[in-house]
Design an enzyme around this catalytic site. Structure first.
Site, PDB file in Angstrom:
ATOM      1  N   HIS A  23      45.536  36.843  42.562  1.00  0.00           N
ATOM      2  CA  HIS A  23      45.873  38.132  42.723  1.00  0.00           C
ATOM      3  C   HIS A  23      46.060  39.683  43.150  1.00  0.00           C
ATOM      4  O   HIS A  23      46.855  40.118  43.197  1.00  0.00           O
ATOM      5  CB  HIS A  23      47.010  37.969  41.088  1.00  0.00           C
ATOM      6  CG  HIS A  23      45.776  38.725  40.477  1.00  0.00           C
ATOM      7  ND1 HIS A  23      45.869  40.523  39.152  1.00  0.00           N
ATOM      8  CD2 HIS A  23      45.071  37.713  39.437  1.00  0.00           C
ATOM      9  CE1 HIS A  23      44.441  40.233  38.898  1.00  0.00           C
ATOM     10  NE2 HIS A  23      44.502  38.219  38.756  1.00  0.00           N
ATOM     11  N   THR A  44      45.588  19.251  35.057  1.00  0.00           N
ATOM     12  CA  THR A  44      46.302  18.775  36.226  1.00  0.00           C
ATOM     13  C   THR A  44      46.485  20.063  37.548  1.00  0.00           C
ATOM     14  O   THR A  44      46.891  21.137  36.886  1.00  0.00           O
ATOM     15  CB  THR A  44      48.046  18.613  35.742  1.00  0.00           C
ATOM     16  OG1 THR A  44      47.814  17.645  34.949  1.00  0.00           O
ATOM     17  CG2 THR A  44      49.195  18.652  36.836  1.00  0.00           C
ATOM     18  N   CYS A  94      40.763  46.491  33.251  1.00  0.00           N
ATOM     19  CA  CYS A  94      40.941  45.806  32.143  1.00  0.00           C
ATOM     20  C   CYS A  94      40.406  45.859  30.585  1.00  0.00           C
ATOM     21  O   CYS A  94      39.862  45.128  29.999  1.00  0.00           O
ATOM     22  CB  CYS A  94      39.950  44.420  32.707  1.00  0.00           C
ATOM     23  SG  CYS A  94      40.569  43.966  34.238  1.00  0.00           S
ATOM     24  N   ALA A 142      39.197  34.294  38.658  1.00  0.00           N
ATOM     25  CA  ALA A 142      38.120  34.155  38.900  1.00  0.00           C
ATOM     26  C   ALA A 142      37.268  34.902  37.821  1.00  0.00           C
ATOM     27  O   ALA A 142      35.973  34.343  37.507  1.00  0.00           O
ATOM     28  CB  ALA A 142      37.939  36.051  39.431  1.00  0.00           C
ATOM     29  N   THR A 143      38.333  35.431  36.388  1.00  0.00           N
ATOM     30  CA  THR A 143      37.760  35.011  35.394  1.00  0.00           C
ATOM     31  C   THR A 143      37.198  33.399  34.836  1.00  0.00           C
ATOM     32  O   THR A 143      35.378  33.542  34.308  1.00  0.00           O
ATOM     33  CB  THR A 143      38.318  35.158  33.875  1.00  0.00           C
ATOM     34  OG1 THR A 143      38.898  36.136  34.125  1.00  0.00           O
ATOM     35  CG2 THR A 143      38.092  34.940  32.526  1.00  0.00           C
ATOM     36  N   ASN A 177      35.409  46.628  40.883  1.00  0.00           N
ATOM     37  CA  ASN A 177      36.680  46.986  41.110  1.00  0.00           C
ATOM     38  C   ASN A 177      37.206  48.488  40.688  1.00  0.00           C
ATOM     39  O   ASN A 177      38.314  48.750  40.396  1.00  0.00           O
ATOM     40  CB  ASN A 177      36.872  46.033  40.214  1.00  0.00           C
ATOM     41  CG  ASN A 177      36.280  46.441  39.189  1.00  0.00           C
ATOM     42  OD1 ASN A 177      34.848  45.906  38.842  1.00  0.00           O
ATOM     43  ND2 ASN A 177      36.391  46.330  38.026  1.00  0.00           N
ATOM     44  N   GLN A 198      37.375  41.149  43.681  1.00  0.00           N
ATOM     45  CA  GLN A 198      37.588  42.741  45.339  1.00  0.00           C
ATOM     46  C   GLN A 198      37.691  42.557  46.428  1.00  0.00           C
ATOM     47  O   GLN A 198      38.537  43.342  47.206  1.00  0.00           O
ATOM     48  CB  GLN A 198      37.242  43.911  44.309  1.00  0.00           C
ATOM     49  CG  GLN A 198      37.196  44.556  43.096  1.00  0.00           C
ATOM     50  CD  GLN A 198      38.878  44.508  42.730  1.00  0.00           C
ATOM     51  OE1 GLN A 198      39.740  45.192  43.297  1.00  0.00           O
ATOM     52  NE2 GLN A 198      39.562  44.313  41.207  1.00  0.00           N
ATOM     53  N   SER A 204      40.100  35.396  43.305  1.00  0.00           N
ATOM     54  CA  SER A 204      41.432  35.275  42.645  1.00  0.00           C
ATOM     55  C   SER A 204      42.146  35.989  43.488  1.00  0.00           C
ATOM     56  O   SER A 204      42.401  36.187  44.682  1.00  0.00           O
ATOM     57  CB  SER A 204      40.783  36.592  41.425  1.00  0.00           C
ATOM     58  OG  SER A 204      42.029  36.611  40.986  1.00  0.00           O
TER      59      SER A 204
HETATM   60  C1  PLP Z   1      40.154  40.805  38.593  1.00  0.00           C
HETATM   61  C2  PLP Z   1      38.941  40.804  38.377  1.00  0.00           C
HETATM   62  C3  PLP Z   1      38.692  39.377  37.762  1.00  0.00           C
HETATM   63  C4  PLP Z   1      38.824  38.742  36.366  1.00  0.00           C
HETATM   64  O1  PLP Z   1      39.851  37.651  37.848  1.00  0.00           O
HETATM   65  P1  PLP Z   1      41.501  37.097  37.163  1.00  0.00           P
HETATM   66  O2  PLP Z   1      41.484  35.938  38.091  1.00  0.00           O
HETATM   67  O3  PLP Z   1      42.336  38.056  36.835  1.00  0.00           O
HETATM   68  O4  PLP Z   1      40.369  36.293  36.528  1.00  0.00           O
HETATM   69  C5  PLP Z   1      36.852  39.177  37.579  1.00  0.00           C
HETATM   70  N1  PLP Z   1      35.774  40.132  38.273  1.00  0.00           N
HETATM   71  C6  PLP Z   1      36.427  41.331  39.348  1.00  0.00           C
HETATM   72  C7  PLP Z   1      35.573  42.334  40.011  1.00  0.00           C
HETATM   73  C8  PLP Z   1      38.458  41.219  39.153  1.00  0.00           C
HETATM   74  O5  PLP Z   1      38.087  42.336  40.164  1.00  0.00           O
END
Ligand code: PLP
Length: 388
Positions: free
Chosen positions: A205, A244, A331, A75-76, A155, A183, A203
C-alpha cells in the site's frame, strides 16, 4: 480542469490502489477464488499460477530470484520476521543487532522487544540530514553481531540511506544486512544484488498496491538458514510464513510493482520539479522555512519543511478542506510526542511542532500543486499575523 478538494498529499502514509492494479485483482475475489495451495485441481492451479506470476514481478523489481520472495501481510510483518527470525535462527552465533534511531516503529519496537528478551541492540545516530554513516555501522560491529537493519528511505523526511556502502560493510564482516524498504520500493531503484542486501521488507500500500500485503526478500536458496519462522501452520512460503495465500493482494502487489518499475523515472522527474517549486515558493513568502532531510539523497515525492513560529497542527486545521498533509509520522498520530526522526536530526521541540510533511503522488497534478502553494502561503501568513 476543475479542482477537486480536498487534495490528498499524504502518500507516505498510504497510496490509493492504482485503477490498473484494481482491475487485475478483481477476478481473484470471486471468479478465480481457489486456494493457491490446492493445485490438484484447476481452481487452485489458476490461483497458484497467479501467485507465481506476481512473485516473478516482485523479484524482478528488486533484481532478485522469484524463490527469494516470501509473501507477508505487509512491511510490519516482514520487519518482525527479519528481526525476530534472525535473532532466533542465529542465536548460537551471536545476540547483537545494529539499527538506527530514525527507523519506523515496526523496527524500533521489535528491537526493544528483543532487548527485553536479553538481546543487545545498538541504535546508531544520524547526521543533520538523517543519514547513517557506514563507518559508524562498521565500528559498531562486534563478534556477537548477527544483523544490521537500516531503512532504505525514511518515511518522514525521505532521506535515502547509503545501502550499497552498508551492504559492503556487512559482507566484509559476515553479518546479515536487512533493510526496511517500505518507502523505497516502487519509488527509487533498489537492486538487492548490487546493494549487498540479505533481507528486505516491502509493502503493497505504499506503492499503489492494496493494503494488507507485502513481502520479505530473503537472499539465497535456504531462507531457513537466515531466519526462523515466527508463525506456524501449513508450511507455506518455504516454511517461513504459513497461512492461506491472499491471492488478490499478491496479484495486486505484483502488478503495482511492475507499473512502478516502468513509470518510476518519469514520475520522479515530475515530483522533483513540483517539490522544488513548492519549496522555493514557501521560501520566498514565509520567513525562515527549513527543509528537513537530505537536499539531494531523498525520495523525489517527499517534502518535509519547518515553518518556524507556526504550529503545524494549526496550519493543518486551516488547510483541512483543501489539502491533506501530515505533521510528523502518521503512525504516531495517537501520541502527542514530537517526532523521533525530527528529534534525531537535531530539531528543537518548537521546530518539530512546526514541521509539515507533504507526500506527493501519482494522482496529483500541476493545478493541485499551485493550489497547495497558494493555500499554504496564505494560511501561514494568517497564523503569523495572529501570533505577532
Ligand atoms: C508503512 C511503513 C511500514 C509498515 O508497513 P505496513 O505494510 O503498513 O505494515 C514499515 N516501515 C516503513 C518505513 C513504512 O513506511
Amino acid at each position: 480542469m476543475t479542482l477537486k478538494l480536498p487534495i490528498y498529499m499524504d502518500y507516505h502514509a498510504t497510496t490509493p490502489v492504482d485503477p490498473r492494479v484494481l482491475e487485475v485483482m478483481l477476478p481473484y475475489f470471486s471468479q478465480v477464488f481457489g486456494n493457491a495451495s490446492s493445485i490438484d485441481h484447476i481452481f487452485g492451479a489458476r490461483a497458484h499460477e497467479a501467485v507465481e506470476k506476481a512473485r516473478g514481478q516482485v523479484a524482478s523489481t528488486l533484481n532478485a530470484r522469484p524463490e527469494e520472495i516470501i509473501f507477508t501481510s505487509g512491511a510490519t510483518e516482514s520487519d518482525n520476521i527479519a528481526l525476530l527470525g534472525a535473532a532466533e535462527r542465529l542465536a548460537s552465533k551471536g545476540d547483537h543487532i545494529i539499527t538506527c534511531v530514525t527507523e519506523h516503529k515496526a523496527i524500533l519496537d521489535t528491537a526493544k522487544h528483543l532487548e527485553m528478551m536479553g538481546k543487545s541492540v545498538t541504535y546508531l545516530p544520524v547526521d543533520k540530514y538523517g543519514m547513517v554513516d557506514p563507518a559508524d555501522v562498521e565500528e559498531a560491529i562486534t563478534d556477537r553481531t548477527i544483523l544490521i537493519s537500516i531503512m532504505a528511505a525514511n518515511n518522514e523526511i525521505g532521506t535515502i540511506a547509503p545501502l550499497k556502502e552498508i551492504g559492503k560493510v556487512a559482507k566484509e564482516h559476515g553479518v546479515l544486512f536487512h533493510t526496511d524498504a517500505a518507502q523505497a520500493v516502487g519509488h527509487t531503484p533498489i537492486d538487492v544484488k548490487e546493494m549487498g542486501i540479505d533481507l528486505l521488507s516491502l509493502s503493497g500500500h505504499k506503492a499503489y498496491g492494496p493494503k494488507g500485503i507485502g513481502a520479505l526478500y530473503i537472499k539465497g536458496a535456504n531462507p531457513k538458514g537466515k531466519v526462523s519462522p515466527v508463525m506456524f501452520g501449513g508450511g507455506h512460503e518455504r516454511g517461513i510464513r504459513s497461512g492461506t495465500y491472499n491471492v488478490p493482494g499478491i496479484v495486486g502487489l505484483g502488478k503495482a510493482l511492475e507499473i512502478a518499475e516502468k513509470e518510476m523515472e518519469a514520475e520522479n522527474a515530475r515530483f522533483r520539479e513540483w517539490t522544488k517549486l513548492m519549496f522555493e515558493a514557501f521560501q520566498e513568502s514565509i520567513e525562515g522555512v527549513i527543509l528537513n532531510g537530505h537536499p539531494e539523497k531523498r525520495l523525489a515525492h517527499n517534502l518535509n519543511v519547518c515553518f518556524p513560529g507556526i504550529e503545524s497542527k494549526a496550519l493543518m486545521h486551516l488547510l483541512r478542506h483543501d489539502i491533506a498533509v501530515s505533521a510528523g509520522s502518521a503512525c504516531t498520530t495517537m501520541s502527542v510526542e514530537p517526532s523521533h526522526v525530527l528529534k534525531a536530526i537535531g530539531l528543537s521541540d518548537r521546530e518539530i511542532y512546526s514541521a509539515v510533511r507533504f507526500g506527493l503522488g501519482r494522482q496529483n497534478n500541476e493545478e493541485e500543486i499551485k493550489h497547495c502553494i497558494n493555500k499554504v502561503i496564505s494560511s501561514a501568513k494568517r497564523l503569523r499575523k495572529f501570533n505577532t
